[in-house]
Motif scaffolding. Structure first.
Motif, PDB file in Angstrom:
ATOM      1  N   ARG A   3       0.838  -1.211   0.000  1.00  0.00           N
ATOM      2  CA  ARG A   3       0.000   0.000   0.000  1.00  0.00           C
ATOM      3  C   ARG A   3       0.871   1.259   0.000  1.00  0.00           C
ATOM      4  NH1 ARG A   3      -2.650  -1.877   5.376  1.00  0.00           N
ATOM      5  NH2 ARG A   3      -0.410  -2.157   5.596  1.00  0.00           N
ATOM      6  N   LEU A   4       0.665   2.070  -1.026  1.00  0.00           N
ATOM      7  CA  LEU A   4       1.406   3.331  -1.153  1.00  0.00           C
ATOM      8  C   LEU A   4       0.423   4.481  -0.968  1.00  0.00           C
ATOM      9  CD1 LEU A   4       3.843   5.127  -2.074  1.00  0.00           C
ATOM     10  CD2 LEU A   4       3.089   4.733  -4.427  1.00  0.00           C
ATOM     11  N   VAL A   5       0.706   5.363  -0.022  1.00  0.00           N
ATOM     12  CA  VAL A   5      -0.148   6.545   0.154  1.00  0.00           C
ATOM     13  C   VAL A   5       0.661   7.782  -0.227  1.00  0.00           C
ATOM     14  CG1 VAL A   5      -1.390   7.979   1.831  1.00  0.00           C
ATOM     15  CG2 VAL A   5      -1.625   5.487   1.909  1.00  0.00           C
ATOM     16  N   GLY A  27       1.681  -4.766  -8.368  1.00  0.00           N
ATOM     17  CA  GLY A  27       1.578  -5.217  -6.976  1.00  0.00           C
ATOM     18  C   GLY A  27       1.470  -4.081  -5.977  1.00  0.00           C
ATOM     19  N   VAL A  28       1.177  -2.879  -6.469  1.00  0.00           N
ATOM     20  CA  VAL A  28       1.079  -1.722  -5.566  1.00  0.00           C
ATOM     21  C   VAL A  28      -0.314  -1.107  -5.676  1.00  0.00           C
ATOM     22  CG1 VAL A  28       1.944   0.608  -5.086  1.00  0.00           C
ATOM     23  CG2 VAL A  28       3.545  -1.213  -5.717  1.00  0.00           C
ATOM     24  N   GLN A  29      -0.930  -0.895  -4.513  1.00  0.00           N
ATOM     25  CA  GLN A  29      -2.235  -0.228  -4.479  1.00  0.00           C
ATOM     26  C   GLN A  29      -1.977   1.190  -3.967  1.00  0.00           C
ATOM     27  OE1 GLN A  29      -4.827  -1.722  -1.427  1.00  0.00           O
ATOM     28  NE2 GLN A  29      -6.487  -1.907  -2.904  1.00  0.00           N
ATOM     29  N   ALA A  30      -2.211   2.171  -4.827  1.00  0.00           N
ATOM     30  CA  ALA A  30      -1.819   3.538  -4.458  1.00  0.00           C
ATOM     31  C   ALA A  30      -3.023   4.452  -4.290  1.00  0.00           C
ATOM     32  CB  ALA A  30      -0.884   4.104  -5.518  1.00  0.00           C
ATOM     33  N   VAL A  31      -2.922   5.339  -3.307  1.00  0.00           N
ATOM     34  CA  VAL A  31      -3.965   6.343  -3.047  1.00  0.00           C
ATOM     35  C   VAL A  31      -3.290   7.709  -3.004  1.00  0.00           C
ATOM     36  CG1 VAL A  31      -5.666   7.187  -1.372  1.00  0.00           C
ATOM     37  CG2 VAL A  31      -5.296   4.740  -1.616  1.00  0.00           C
ATOM     38  N   VAL A 100       4.201   2.238   2.497  1.00  0.00           N
ATOM     39  CA  VAL A 100       5.118   3.330   2.137  1.00  0.00           C
ATOM     40  C   VAL A 100       4.288   4.610   1.987  1.00  0.00           C
ATOM     41  CG1 VAL A 100       6.711   4.198   0.378  1.00  0.00           C
ATOM     42  CG2 VAL A 100       6.760   1.779   1.004  1.00  0.00           C
ATOM     43  N   LEU A 101       4.815   5.690   2.549  1.00  0.00           N
ATOM     44  CA  LEU A 101       4.113   6.982   2.510  1.00  0.00           C
ATOM     45  C   LEU A 101       5.016   8.015   1.846  1.00  0.00           C
ATOM     46  CD1 LEU A 101       1.787   8.905   3.598  1.00  0.00           C
ATOM     47  CD2 LEU A 101       3.232   9.239   5.609  1.00  0.00           C
ATOM     48  N   SER A 102       4.435   8.835   0.972  1.00  0.00           N
ATOM     49  CA  SER A 102       5.205   9.933   0.376  1.00  0.00           C
ATOM     50  C   SER A 102       4.467  11.242   0.641  1.00  0.00           C
ATOM     51  CB  SER A 102       5.366   9.690  -1.128  1.00  0.00           C
ATOM     52  OG  SER A 102       6.036  10.791  -1.706  1.00  0.00           O
ATOM     53  N   VAL A 275       8.890   6.338   5.076  1.00  0.00           N
ATOM     54  CA  VAL A 275       8.256   7.635   4.790  1.00  0.00           C
ATOM     55  C   VAL A 275       9.216   8.489   3.960  1.00  0.00           C
ATOM     56  CG1 VAL A 275       7.273   9.742   5.785  1.00  0.00           C
ATOM     57  CG2 VAL A 275       6.926   7.543   6.938  1.00  0.00           C
ATOM     58  N   PHE A 276       8.713   9.024   2.854  1.00  0.00           N
ATOM     59  CA  PHE A 276       9.492   9.917   1.993  1.00  0.00           C
ATOM     60  C   PHE A 276       8.868  11.310   2.074  1.00  0.00           C
ATOM     61  CE2 PHE A 276      12.042   6.911  -0.621  1.00  0.00           C
ATOM     62  CZ  PHE A 276      11.521   5.726  -0.124  1.00  0.00           C
TER      63      PHE A 276
END
Ligand SMILES: Cc1cc2nc3c(=O)[nH]c(=O)nc-3n(C[C@H](O)[C@H](O)[C@H](O)COP(=O)(O)OP(=O)(O)OC[C@H]3O[C@@H](n4cnc5c(N)ncnc54)[C@H](O)[C@@H]3O)c2cc1C
Length: 387
Positions: A3-5, A27-31, A100-102, A275-276
């Motif tokens: 999960r990528l936010v 393979g990444v679910q992004a919001v 992972v958070l950006s 976290v980025f």
């Protein structure tokens, strides 16, 4: 599924979305959670204020970019970040969990920095609020001269003073008296002496009164300075030094002494490597002290690559941007000052360049991303090519 936010539709995230549309992340679910549906390009804001652009000409719609990137769009800003639990709570109550958070959200202006500012001031950020209030200012009856006081002597304060002068007093109008309060120093702190001199000459020629004092208080109809002067003021417009929003202040992320999110060379938080952070809220790594859009955009390609690698479990790469960037300052009428290091010049050609860069930047993100298409680079914000 990992999960990528993504928080915020800032510069680096615009690049990232375009990149994800060209090359999906399997393979990444992004919001993408962001406060507003469009991104108003700040470079063009003074030009819009001066009357050179319509708002749609300065705006990038985020929904088509997110759709093309196959990223879910949540039109709601972050209100809490729990870096320990890896959750972000949005203003609408939703809780987004992430692997992972950006973070590429904007900095905010400290509404408590000057007594009375919160009650009486028109703040430049959030830009989305500012444009609505500015439209109300434009609609005020023109039956008497307005006193407009810009508080903040940075590049934005310089540009918006001249934009106001052009809009209210250009083309033979005489609707306002414009003052600029630089706040205990000269205009354009952080720039070279020659550029500051040039900027002061431009302000003088435009008949903008410059006060180098600090504003100590804002009351109804008045702005008070630290030398005891009281300036008549119908509308104080504030562009104060940036600070981080409370939800970032209260997260467990490591921050520098000014409160900005501490990042290393790979754009990762120095305390939480999942976290980025990029753009105005980030600090550290190889970044220069200046907070500007050129620098924010330059981080885009490195962010995209490192997010991809982090999600796939690969090694990350350091980001080493060029430290200097050119500056183009709008001067109200269709003129601008260009500067690079100690060099500076001004004229209609500089405005033409700024205008071209701004329009091209917005147009790039208005086009649907297709595989193989070239990406916008920081050169299109007046910066150097992305690394
Ligand atoms: C008038 C003015 C003129 C400027 N001119 C220039 C210029 O000519 N050249 C230059 O290089 N720089 C310029 N700047 C500076 C530039 O605007 C900033 O440095 C730049 O916008 C920073 O980019 P960013 O990616 O950090 O965030 P931004 O581009 O500001 O984007 C922030 C995003 O975060 C979203 N957001 C905000 N709060 C939240 C939240 N709580 N949760 C989720 N999302 C949120 C916003 O909706 C937005 O999408 C100017 C600034 C101003 C005010």
């Amino acid at each position: 599924m990992r999960r990528l936010v993504l928080l915020g539709g800032g510069h680096a995230h615009l690049h990232l979305l375009t990149e994800m549309a060209r090359e999906p992340m399997p393979g990444v679910q992004a919001v993408l959670a962001t406060a507003y549906a469009r991104q108003i390009h700040s470079d063009m804001l003074p030009g819009w204020m001066a009357g050179h652009y319509t708002l749609p000409q300065c705006a990038i719609a985020l929904e088509p970019l997110a759709r093309a990137a196959k990223v879910e769009l949540a039109l709601s800003g972050a209100v809490t970040l729990d870096a320990g639990e890896r959750t972000v709570t949005l203003a609408d109550g939703r809780v987004a969990e992430y692997d992972v958070l950006s973070i590429d959200t904007e900095s905010v202006l400290d509404r408590e920095a000057i007594p009375g500012a919160r009650e009486h001031g028109l703040f430049l950020r959030p830009i989305e609020h500012f444009v609505q209030l500015y439209e109300r200012l434009l609609a005020l009856p023109g039956d008497r001269l307005l006193n407009l006081v810009v508080i903040g002597g940075d590049a934005a304060g310089f540009e918006i003073s001249l934009a106001l002068q052009q809009r209210f007093n250009g083309h033979g109008l005489e609707r306002a008296r414009v003052c600029l309060v630089t706040g205990g120093g000269t205009v354009l702190p952080g720039f070279g002496a020659a550029l500051r001199e040039r900027a002061l000459r431009v302000l003088r020629r435009a008949r903008i009164t410059v006060f180098s004092q600090r504003c100590t208080e804002i009351g109804s109809g008045v702005v008070m300075l630290d030398n005891g002067a009281r300036l008549a003021c119908d509308v104080p417009l504030l562009t104060l030094p940036a600070v981080v929003p409370p939800w970032l202040r209260d997260s467990a992320l490591a921050r520098d002494e000014q409160g900005f999110v501490s990042i290393g060379e790979t754009l990762q938080s120095t305390s939480h490597d999942e976290v980025f952070a990029t753009g105005d809220v980030a600090s550290g790594g190889e970044r220069e002290p200046a907070r500007n859009g050129v620098f924010a955009l330059r981080a885009g390609p490195a962010l995209a690559m490192n997010l991809r690698r982090k999600l796939a479990g690969g090694p990350l790469q350091p980001w080493r941007p060029r430290r200097q960037s050119p500056t183009l300052l709008a001067c109200g009428e269709r003129r601008a000052i260009a500067s690079w290091g100690q060099w500076s010049a001004q004229g209609r050609w500089a405005w033409a360049l700024k205008d071209w860069i701004g329009r091209r930047f917005v147009a790039r993100y208005a086009e649907p991303a297709v595989p193989g298409a070239a990406l916008a680079t920081s050169a299109e914000r007046g910066g150097d090519p992305a690394p």
